[in-house]
Design a protein around this motif. Sequence first.
Motif, PDB file in Angstrom:
ATOM      1  N   GLY A 155      18.059 -16.918 -24.267  1.00  0.00           N
ATOM      2  CA  GLY A 155      18.387 -16.474 -25.613  1.00  0.00           C
ATOM      3  C   GLY A 155      17.564 -15.273 -26.033  1.00  0.00           C
ATOM      4  N   ILE A 156      18.020 -14.640 -27.094  1.00  0.00           N
ATOM      5  CA  ILE A 156      17.297 -13.497 -27.658  1.00  0.00           C
ATOM      6  C   ILE A 156      16.882 -13.839 -29.079  1.00  0.00           C
ATOM      7  CG2 ILE A 156      18.554 -11.840 -26.232  1.00  0.00           C
ATOM      8  CD1 ILE A 156      20.183 -11.077 -28.717  1.00  0.00           C
ATOM      9  N   HIS A 157      15.839 -13.202 -29.551  1.00  0.00           N
ATOM     10  CA  HIS A 157      15.449 -13.360 -30.947  1.00  0.00           C
ATOM     11  C   HIS A 157      14.961 -12.005 -31.475  1.00  0.00           C
ATOM     12  CE1 HIS A 157      11.761 -14.342 -28.688  1.00  0.00           C
ATOM     13  NE2 HIS A 157      11.136 -13.770 -29.689  1.00  0.00           N
ATOM     14  N   LEU A 158      15.179 -11.807 -32.762  1.00  0.00           N
ATOM     15  CA  LEU A 158      14.828 -10.545 -33.402  1.00  0.00           C
ATOM     16  C   LEU A 158      13.322 -10.378 -33.435  1.00  0.00           C
ATOM     17  CD1 LEU A 158      15.978  -8.078 -34.964  1.00  0.00           C
ATOM     18  CD2 LEU A 158      15.668  -9.424 -37.053  1.00  0.00           C
ATOM     19  N   SER A 159      12.842  -9.253 -32.921  1.00  0.00           N
ATOM     20  CA  SER A 159      11.403  -9.016 -32.945  1.00  0.00           C
ATOM     21  C   SER A 159      11.023  -7.932 -33.957  1.00  0.00           C
ATOM     22  CB  SER A 159      10.884  -8.648 -31.559  1.00  0.00           C
ATOM     23  OG  SER A 159      11.508  -7.481 -31.085  1.00  0.00           O
ATOM     24  N   SER A 160      11.946  -7.003 -34.246  1.00  0.00           N
ATOM     25  CA  SER A 160      11.673  -6.015 -35.288  1.00  0.00           C
ATOM     26  C   SER A 160      12.986  -5.405 -35.778  1.00  0.00           C
ATOM     27  CB  SER A 160      10.739  -4.919 -34.786  1.00  0.00           C
ATOM     28  OG  SER A 160      11.382  -4.106 -33.843  1.00  0.00           O
ATOM     29  N   SER A 161      12.938  -4.951 -37.023  1.00  0.00           N
ATOM     30  CA  SER A 161      14.090  -4.293 -37.632  1.00  0.00           C
ATOM     31  C   SER A 161      13.573  -3.290 -38.651  1.00  0.00           C
ATOM     32  CB  SER A 161      14.998  -5.324 -38.305  1.00  0.00           C
ATOM     33  OG  SER A 161      16.078  -4.684 -38.934  1.00  0.00           O
ATOM     34  N   GLU A 162      13.843  -2.010 -38.386  1.00  0.00           N
ATOM     35  CA  GLU A 162      13.337  -0.975 -39.289  1.00  0.00           C
ATOM     36  C   GLU A 162      14.187   0.279 -39.159  1.00  0.00           C
ATOM     37  OE1 GLU A 162       9.250   1.549 -39.746  1.00  0.00           O
ATOM     38  OE2 GLU A 162       9.083  -0.553 -39.215  1.00  0.00           O
ATOM     39  N   ASP A 163      14.621   0.810 -40.286  1.00  0.00           N
ATOM     40  CA  ASP A 163      15.353   2.081 -40.351  1.00  0.00           C
ATOM     41  C   ASP A 163      16.543   2.141 -39.394  1.00  0.00           C
ATOM     42  OD1 ASP A 163      13.578   3.038 -42.267  1.00  0.00           O
ATOM     43  OD2 ASP A 163      12.213   3.845 -40.740  1.00  0.00           O
ATOM     44  N   GLY A 164      17.353   1.095 -39.364  1.00  0.00           N
ATOM     45  CA  GLY A 164      18.543   1.096 -38.518  1.00  0.00           C
ATOM     46  C   GLY A 164      18.264   0.846 -37.051  1.00  0.00           C
ATOM     47  N   PHE A 165      17.040   0.471 -36.698  1.00  0.00           N
ATOM     48  CA  PHE A 165      16.671   0.196 -35.305  1.00  0.00           C
ATOM     49  C   PHE A 165      16.261  -1.270 -35.205  1.00  0.00           C
ATOM     50  CE2 PHE A 165      14.256   0.200 -31.421  1.00  0.00           C
ATOM     51  CZ  PHE A 165      14.876   1.165 -30.636  1.00  0.00           C
ATOM     52  N   ARG A 166      17.061  -2.075 -34.501  1.00  0.00           N
ATOM     53  CA  ARG A 166      16.744  -3.494 -34.320  1.00  0.00           C
ATOM     54  C   ARG A 166      16.380  -3.755 -32.870  1.00  0.00           C
ATOM     55  NH1 ARG A 166      21.795  -6.694 -36.039  1.00  0.00           N
ATOM     56  NH2 ARG A 166      22.804  -4.767 -35.433  1.00  0.00           N
ATOM     57  N   THR A 167      15.314  -4.514 -32.679  1.00  0.00           N
ATOM     58  CA  THR A 167      14.872  -4.881 -31.343  1.00  0.00           C
ATOM     59  C   THR A 167      14.906  -6.394 -31.201  1.00  0.00           C
ATOM     60  OG1 THR A 167      13.397  -2.972 -31.279  1.00  0.00           O
ATOM     61  CG2 THR A 167      12.987  -4.718 -29.671  1.00  0.00           C
ATOM     62  N   TYR A 168      15.577  -6.852 -30.164  1.00  0.00           N
ATOM     63  CA  TYR A 168      15.614  -8.273 -29.815  1.00  0.00           C
ATOM     64  C   TYR A 168      14.863  -8.424 -28.500  1.00  0.00           C
ATOM     65  CZ  TYR A 168      19.251  -8.868 -33.321  1.00  0.00           C
ATOM     66  OH  TYR A 168      19.955  -8.895 -34.504  1.00  0.00           O
ATOM     67  N   THR A 169      14.278  -9.593 -28.285  1.00  0.00           N
ATOM     68  CA  THR A 169      13.540  -9.818 -27.044  1.00  0.00           C
ATOM     69  C   THR A 169      13.854 -11.201 -26.477  1.00  0.00           C
ATOM     70  OG1 THR A 169      11.362  -9.776 -25.993  1.00  0.00           O
ATOM     71  CG2 THR A 169      11.481 -10.712 -28.211  1.00  0.00           C
ATOM     72  N   THR A 170      13.694 -11.315 -25.175  1.00  0.00           N
ATOM     73  CA  THR A 170      13.805 -12.609 -24.498  1.00  0.00           C
ATOM     74  C   THR A 170      12.427 -13.126 -24.121  1.00  0.00           C
ATOM     75  OG1 THR A 170      13.918 -11.606 -22.308  1.00  0.00           O
ATOM     76  CG2 THR A 170      15.987 -11.991 -23.423  1.00  0.00           C
ATOM     77  N   GLY A 171      11.432 -12.257 -24.192  1.00  0.00           N
ATOM     78  CA  GLY A 171      10.112 -12.633 -23.688  1.00  0.00           C
ATOM     79  C   GLY A 171      10.130 -12.594 -22.173  1.00  0.00           C
ATOM     80  N   TRP A 172       9.408 -13.509 -21.566  1.00  0.00           N
ATOM     81  CA  TRP A 172       9.358 -13.588 -20.102  1.00  0.00           C
ATOM     82  C   TRP A 172      10.538 -14.387 -19.582  1.00  0.00           C
ATOM     83  CZ3 TRP A 172       3.902 -14.920 -17.880  1.00  0.00           C
ATOM     84  CH2 TRP A 172       3.035 -13.867 -18.123  1.00  0.00           C
ATOM     85  N   ILE A 173      11.148 -13.876 -18.534  1.00  0.00           N
ATOM     86  CA  ILE A 173      12.141 -14.637 -17.775  1.00  0.00           C
ATOM     87  C   ILE A 173      11.447 -14.985 -16.471  1.00  0.00           C
ATOM     88  CG2 ILE A 173      14.369 -14.598 -16.617  1.00  0.00           C
ATOM     89  CD1 ILE A 173      15.320 -12.612 -18.740  1.00  0.00           C
ATOM     90  N   GLN A 174      11.165 -16.257 -16.278  1.00  0.00           N
ATOM     91  CA  GLN A 174      10.382 -16.697 -15.123  1.00  0.00           C
ATOM     92  C   GLN A 174      11.295 -17.251 -14.033  1.00  0.00           C
ATOM     93  OE1 GLN A 174       7.757 -19.567 -16.921  1.00  0.00           O
ATOM     94  NE2 GLN A 174       6.479 -17.996 -17.836  1.00  0.00           N
ATOM     95  N   LEU A 175      11.147 -16.698 -12.840  1.00  0.00           N
ATOM     96  CA  LEU A 175      11.889 -17.160 -11.675  1.00  0.00           C
ATOM     97  C   LEU A 175      10.909 -17.796 -10.707  1.00  0.00           C
ATOM     98  CD1 LEU A 175      14.142 -14.022 -11.159  1.00  0.00           C
ATOM     99  CD2 LEU A 175      14.694 -16.106 -12.403  1.00  0.00           C
ATOM    100  N   GLN A 176      11.385 -18.659  -9.838  1.00  0.00           N
ATOM    101  CA  GLN A 176      10.549 -19.353  -8.863  1.00  0.00           C
ATOM    102  C   GLN A 176      10.653 -18.666  -7.508  1.00  0.00           C
ATOM    103  OE1 GLN A 176       8.566 -22.093  -9.523  1.00  0.00           O
ATOM    104  NE2 GLN A 176       9.141 -21.840 -11.653  1.00  0.00           N
ATOM    105  N   GLN A 177       9.586 -18.828  -6.710  1.00  0.00           N
ATOM    106  CA  GLN A 177       9.584 -18.277  -5.359  1.00  0.00           C
ATOM    107  C   GLN A 177      10.508 -19.092  -4.468  1.00  0.00           C
ATOM    108  OE1 GLN A 177       5.442 -19.216  -4.462  1.00  0.00           O
ATOM    109  NE2 GLN A 177       6.144 -20.355  -2.694  1.00  0.00           N
ATOM    110  N   HIS A 178      10.799 -18.531  -3.280  1.00  0.00           N
ATOM    111  CA  HIS A 178      11.565 -19.268  -2.282  1.00  0.00           C
ATOM    112  C   HIS A 178      10.798 -20.511  -1.854  1.00  0.00           C
ATOM    113  CE1 HIS A 178      14.838 -16.556  -1.386  1.00  0.00           C
ATOM    114  NE2 HIS A 178      13.993 -15.537  -1.354  1.00  0.00           N
ATOM    115  N   ASP A 179      11.491 -21.517  -1.394  1.00  0.00           N
ATOM    116  CA  ASP A 179      10.822 -22.737  -0.902  1.00  0.00           C
ATOM    117  C   ASP A 179      10.443 -22.569   0.551  1.00  0.00           C
ATOM    118  OD1 ASP A 179      10.959 -24.090  -3.275  1.00  0.00           O
ATOM    119  OD2 ASP A 179      12.916 -24.932  -2.857  1.00  0.00           O
ATOM    120  N   THR A 180       9.532 -21.658   0.828  1.00  0.00           N
ATOM    121  CA  THR A 180       9.035 -21.453   2.180  1.00  0.00           C
ATOM    122  C   THR A 180       7.540 -21.624   2.183  1.00  0.00           C
ATOM    123  OG1 THR A 180       8.837 -19.075   1.787  1.00  0.00           O
ATOM    124  CG2 THR A 180      10.889 -19.852   2.809  1.00  0.00           C
ATOM    125  N   LYS A 181       6.973 -21.909   3.338  1.00  0.00           N
ATOM    126  CA  LYS A 181       5.533 -22.091   3.447  1.00  0.00           C
ATOM    127  C   LYS A 181       4.833 -20.766   3.482  1.00  0.00           C
ATOM    128  CE  LYS A 181       5.618 -26.559   5.661  1.00  0.00           C
ATOM    129  NZ  LYS A 181       5.148 -27.373   6.733  1.00  0.00           N
TER     130      LYS A 181
END
Length: 181
Positions: A155-181
């Motif tokens: 999901g996204i959430h609004l992080s700033s809104s000013e003078d017609g410029f809106r920024t949404y963020t997801t923060g970190w998207i964390q992925l896992q490593q392969h299941d290898t040794k």
Amino acid sequence: MPRRLPSSSPHWLLLLLVTAVMLSATEATAPVVPMELYFSPAELASIAGYGEEPVSTVVVSGQVVCLLSCRRHGADLLSFELPGATVGVTCETEGIKAMANSVFGITDENGNFTIELPSWLHATPNLEKACAVKVIQLPLDSVCRLRHGPSSSHGIHLSSSEDGFRTYTTGWIQLQQHDTK
């Protein structure tokens, strides 16, 4: 010499006033036809100020990281940025026909991405519920993996809104490593 109005002129004035009120009341109760019947979605967006010349800017940003888990009990998780990943923002819009709108970008050397949404999506009601971010593809040499194809939505959430410029963020998207040794 000026002409005098008959003494019954207040009655004529009252009759004229009542007639005017009745005419305006019939005009006010005329059926209202929605603008959608006269204008295309592109024309409506332009009328609303979301046409060719942007009156606002909406961006979605975040960072894609890969988590490495150590096999030792009690060890901390290590994470590193994931450059070169393809990320997509998909927004569900309403209308006569619901349609999906997607925009794509690639993470930079620090795993960060910033994707600007097209102007026709700026007026989407409740953008936070309508849009989601997915990691679509990883670089071939990545030690991280996507589970069964594209990752789950973030999901996204609004992080700033000013003078017609809106920024949404997801923060970190964390992925896992392969299941290898």
